[in-house]
Design a protein around this motif. Structure first.
Motif, PDB file in Angstrom:
ATOM      1  N   GLU A 164       0.812  -1.219   0.000  1.00 14.74           N
ATOM      2  CA  GLU A 164       0.000   0.000   0.000  1.00 14.74           C
ATOM      3  C   GLU A 164       0.847   1.273   0.000  1.00 14.74           C
ATOM      4  N   VAL A 165       2.025   1.237   0.583  1.00 16.44           N
ATOM      5  CA  VAL A 165       2.836   2.458   0.682  1.00 16.44           C
ATOM      6  C   VAL A 165       4.249   2.270   0.138  1.00 16.44           C
ATOM      7  N   LEU A 166       4.529   1.127  -0.428  1.00 15.75           N
ATOM      8  CA  LEU A 166       5.896   0.819  -0.871  1.00 15.75           C
ATOM      9  C   LEU A 166       6.385   1.811  -1.924  1.00 15.75           C
ATOM     10  N   PHE A 167       5.473   2.326  -2.751  1.00 13.89           N
ATOM     11  CA  PHE A 167       5.876   3.193  -3.851  1.00 13.89           C
ATOM     12  C   PHE A 167       5.345   4.618  -3.678  1.00 13.89           C
ATOM     13  N   SER A 168       5.129   5.006  -2.456  1.00 14.52           N
ATOM     14  CA  SER A 168       4.655   6.363  -2.179  1.00 14.52           C
ATOM     15  C   SER A 168       5.759   7.153  -1.494  1.00 14.52           C
ATOM     16  N   ASP A 169       6.016   8.355  -2.006  1.00 18.10           N
ATOM     17  CA  ASP A 169       7.025   9.220  -1.372  1.00 18.10           C
ATOM     18  C   ASP A 169       6.380  10.316  -0.546  1.00 18.10           C
ATOM     19  N   ARG A 170       5.069  10.222  -0.327  1.00 23.59           N
ATOM     20  CA  ARG A 170       4.359  11.207   0.485  1.00 23.59           C
ATOM     21  C   ARG A 170       4.428  10.808   1.959  1.00 23.59           C
ATOM     22  N   ARG A 171       4.729  11.778   2.782  1.00 25.22           N
ATOM     23  CA  ARG A 171       4.805  11.506   4.215  1.00 25.22           C
ATOM     24  C   ARG A 171       4.149  12.636   4.988  1.00 25.22           C
ATOM     25  N   VAL A 172       3.486  12.243   6.062  1.00 25.41           N
ATOM     26  CA  VAL A 172       2.983  13.186   7.055  1.00 25.41           C
ATOM     27  C   VAL A 172       3.562  12.733   8.378  1.00 25.41           C
ATOM     28  N   ARG A 173       4.468  13.536   8.912  1.00 24.78           N
ATOM     29  CA  ARG A 173       5.241  13.133  10.090  1.00 24.78           C
ATOM     30  C   ARG A 173       5.943  11.810   9.780  1.00 24.78           C
ATOM     31  N   GLU A 174       5.746  10.802  10.602  1.00 22.37           N
ATOM     32  CA  GLU A 174       6.438   9.528  10.356  1.00 22.37           C
ATOM     33  C   GLU A 174       5.647   8.580   9.472  1.00 22.37           C
ATOM     34  N   PHE A 175       4.472   8.971   9.028  1.00 24.99           N
ATOM     35  CA  PHE A 175       3.580   8.072   8.287  1.00 24.99           C
ATOM     36  C   PHE A 175       3.709   8.267   6.768  1.00 24.99           C
ATOM     37  N   HIS A 176       3.791   7.154   6.064  1.00 23.56           N
ATOM     38  CA  HIS A 176       3.757   7.163   4.604  1.00 23.56           C
ATOM     39  C   HIS A 176       2.300   7.091   4.150  1.00 23.56           C
ATOM     40  N   ILE A 177       1.953   7.883   3.158  1.00 21.73           N
ATOM     41  CA  ILE A 177       0.571   7.980   2.674  1.00 21.73           C
ATOM     42  C   ILE A 177       0.429   7.175   1.385  1.00 21.73           C
ATOM     43  N   PRO A 178      -0.527   6.260   1.308  1.00 20.75           N
ATOM     44  CA  PRO A 178      -0.729   5.496   0.075  1.00 20.75           C
ATOM     45  C   PRO A 178      -1.019   6.405  -1.113  1.00 20.75           C
ATOM     46  N   TRP A 179      -0.593   5.970  -2.283  1.00 12.30           N
ATOM     47  CA  TRP A 179      -0.734   6.789  -3.500  1.00 12.30           C
ATOM     48  C   TRP A 179      -2.193   7.040  -3.864  1.00 12.30           C
ATOM     49  N   TRP A 180      -3.102   6.139  -3.438  1.00 10.60           N
ATOM     50  CA  TRP A 180      -4.498   6.269  -3.835  1.00 10.60           C
ATOM     51  C   TRP A 180      -5.302   7.193  -2.905  1.00 10.60           C
ATOM     52  N   VAL A 181      -4.637   7.813  -1.948  1.00 14.75           N
ATOM     53  CA  VAL A 181      -5.276   8.851  -1.128  1.00 14.75           C
ATOM     54  C   VAL A 181      -5.089  10.190  -1.846  1.00 14.75           C
ATOM     55  N   ASP A 182      -6.175  10.886  -2.109  1.00 19.81           N
ATOM     56  CA  ASP A 182      -6.092  12.162  -2.825  1.00 19.81           C
ATOM     57  C   ASP A 182      -5.250  13.170  -2.043  1.00 19.81           C
ATOM     58  N   HIS A 183      -4.504  13.971  -2.768  1.00 19.91           N
ATOM     59  CA  HIS A 183      -3.733  15.035  -2.124  1.00 19.91           C
ATOM     60  C   HIS A 183      -4.686  15.982  -1.397  1.00 19.91           C
ATOM     61  N   GLY A 184      -4.317  16.315  -0.180  1.00 14.05           N
ATOM     62  CA  GLY A 184      -5.172  17.153   0.660  1.00 14.05           C
ATOM     63  C   GLY A 184      -5.978  16.352   1.662  1.00 14.05           C
ATOM     64  N   ASP A 185      -6.063  15.025   1.456  1.00 11.61           N
ATOM     65  CA  ASP A 185      -6.821  14.158   2.368  1.00 11.61           C
ATOM     66  C   ASP A 185      -5.930  13.388   3.334  1.00 11.61           C
ATOM     67  N   ASP A 186      -4.649  13.744   3.378  1.00  9.68           N
ATOM     68  CA  ASP A 186      -3.697  12.947   4.161  1.00  9.68           C
ATOM     69  C   ASP A 186      -4.080  12.859   5.638  1.00  9.68           C
ATOM     70  N   GLU A 187      -4.332  14.007   6.248  1.00 12.48           N
ATOM     71  CA  GLU A 187      -4.640  14.007   7.677  1.00 12.48           C
ATOM     72  C   GLU A 187      -5.978  13.318   7.957  1.00 12.48           C
ATOM     73  N   VAL A 188      -6.945  13.505   7.070  1.00 14.46           N
ATOM     74  CA  VAL A 188      -8.242  12.846   7.246  1.00 14.46           C
ATOM     75  C   VAL A 188      -8.069  11.333   7.176  1.00 14.46           C
ATOM     76  N   PHE A 189      -7.264  10.872   6.217  1.00 15.85           N
ATOM     77  CA  PHE A 189      -7.007   9.443   6.088  1.00 15.85           C
ATOM     78  C   PHE A 189      -6.344   8.891   7.350  1.00 15.85           C
ATOM     79  N   LEU A 190      -5.345   9.599   7.853  1.00 14.27           N
ATOM     80  CA  LEU A 190      -4.628   9.114   9.035  1.00 14.27           C
ATOM     81  C   LEU A 190      -5.512   9.106  10.275  1.00 14.27           C
ATOM     82  N   SER A 191      -6.549   9.946  10.305  1.00 13.01           N
ATOM     83  CA  SER A 191      -7.443   9.970  11.465  1.00 13.01           C
ATOM     84  C   SER A 191      -8.378   8.766  11.507  1.00 13.01           C
TER      85      SER A 191
END
Length: 299
Positions: A164-191
């Protein structure tokens, strides 16, 4: 070889019934079954995450070559493989002998979860393939995959070692964000709790496969058939008749016998699970995915 086979591609999220249907259809004569693991398991995620047309083109060619190699290999055509298919797929002694003596292969069944992200990749490898896309309430699927595989936990999102996150270079703090999460939804996804994150992935898959189907020309669109999990359980005979018309070849008595037997056992198992859905179990993913499951007829 891949271009000449009358292939069947079965796509669906975990718990949607795709493996059950694949096992039943694999009893058809001169048929081999290929699990998604004969390719790189995360291939669907890689293809979806990469924007480079050149790399995507290379992945399409490589996928076609790998499937062709698989069909030609001893894993399909060797004596042991033929004996194993005859032993496990036969309806009786005469069928066993016929399967053992007949080395020809006319049909490939390919079943996958993550290829639901990019059905265009498998279409280029198997251009004559017909698709069966299994659908189930995403809240059921999210619970099943979370309990079975324990995916998308905080610990796994920090390690960046899963598909899910092996090929994602997006990070929020220590968490890698999956590529299929829309940009801008990172914090909502992590919640969201892990079950909610799985639901988020389900809705992303569904949006992509339905977009793929709607973008096809009429002739190619007819190759894609969406099948509800509940129909497989509640109306298995009628459902298989519908599948038979879509695939345009007759179902054998053995296919129907095995499906009726499996459907009965899965129905009992499904009823025993008795999922009840609460918005609090999924977090913000509930509202993200709600339009998708409602479009599929779930309440």
């Amino acid at each position: 070889m891949g271009e000449s086979l009358n292939s069947i591609v079965i796509l669906g999220f975990s718990g949607s019934g795709k493996t059950t249907l694949s096992k039943s259809l694999s009893t058809l004569p001169r048929t081999v079954e290929a699990h998604e693991y004969i390719l790189m398991c995360s291939l669907g995620q890689v293809y979806g995450a990469i924007d480079s047309p050149d790399i995507q083109r290379a992945l399409r060619k490589g996928t076609a070559r790998n499937l062709q190699t698989f069909v030609r290999s001893p894993a399909c055509r060797g004596r042991f493989a033929r004996f194993h298919r005859a032993l496990t797929k036969s309806s009786g002694i005469f069928d066993f002998v016929n399967r053992l003596m007949d080395a020809s292969i006319e049909r490939l069944i390919y079943e996958s979860n993550f290829m639901t992200f990019c059905p265009e990749l498998i279409t280029s490898a198997l251009p004559k393939a017909k698709f069966l896309c299994l659908q189930r309430d995403g809240r059921d699927c999210a619970r099943i995959i979370s309990e079975k595989y324990n995916i998308l936990t905080d610990a796994l999102l920090t390690q960046a070692t899963t598909s899910e996150v092996l090929f994602s270079d997006r990070r929020v703090r220590e968490f890698h964000i999956p590529w299929w999460v829309d940009h801008g939804d990172d914090e909502v996804f992590l919640s969201c709790p892990p079950c909610g994150r799985a639901l988020w992935m389900w809705q992303a898959m569904k949006r992509r496969v339905h977009a793929f189907a709607s973008n096809q020309c009429n002739s190619d669109r007819q190759k894609i058939f969406f099948l509800n999990y509940e129909d497989l359980l509640n109306k298995p005979a009628t459902c298989l008749d519908t599948v038979e018309k879509h695939l345009d070849f007759p179902m054998t008595r053995e296919v129907k016998r095995r499906w009726m037997k499996i459907a009965d056992s899965r129905q009992k198992y499904s009823i025993k699970l008795n999922f009840s859905h609460q918005e609090s179990d999924f977090g913000p993913a509930w509202q993200k995915a709600r339009p998708v499951w409602e479009s599929l007829g779930y309440k």
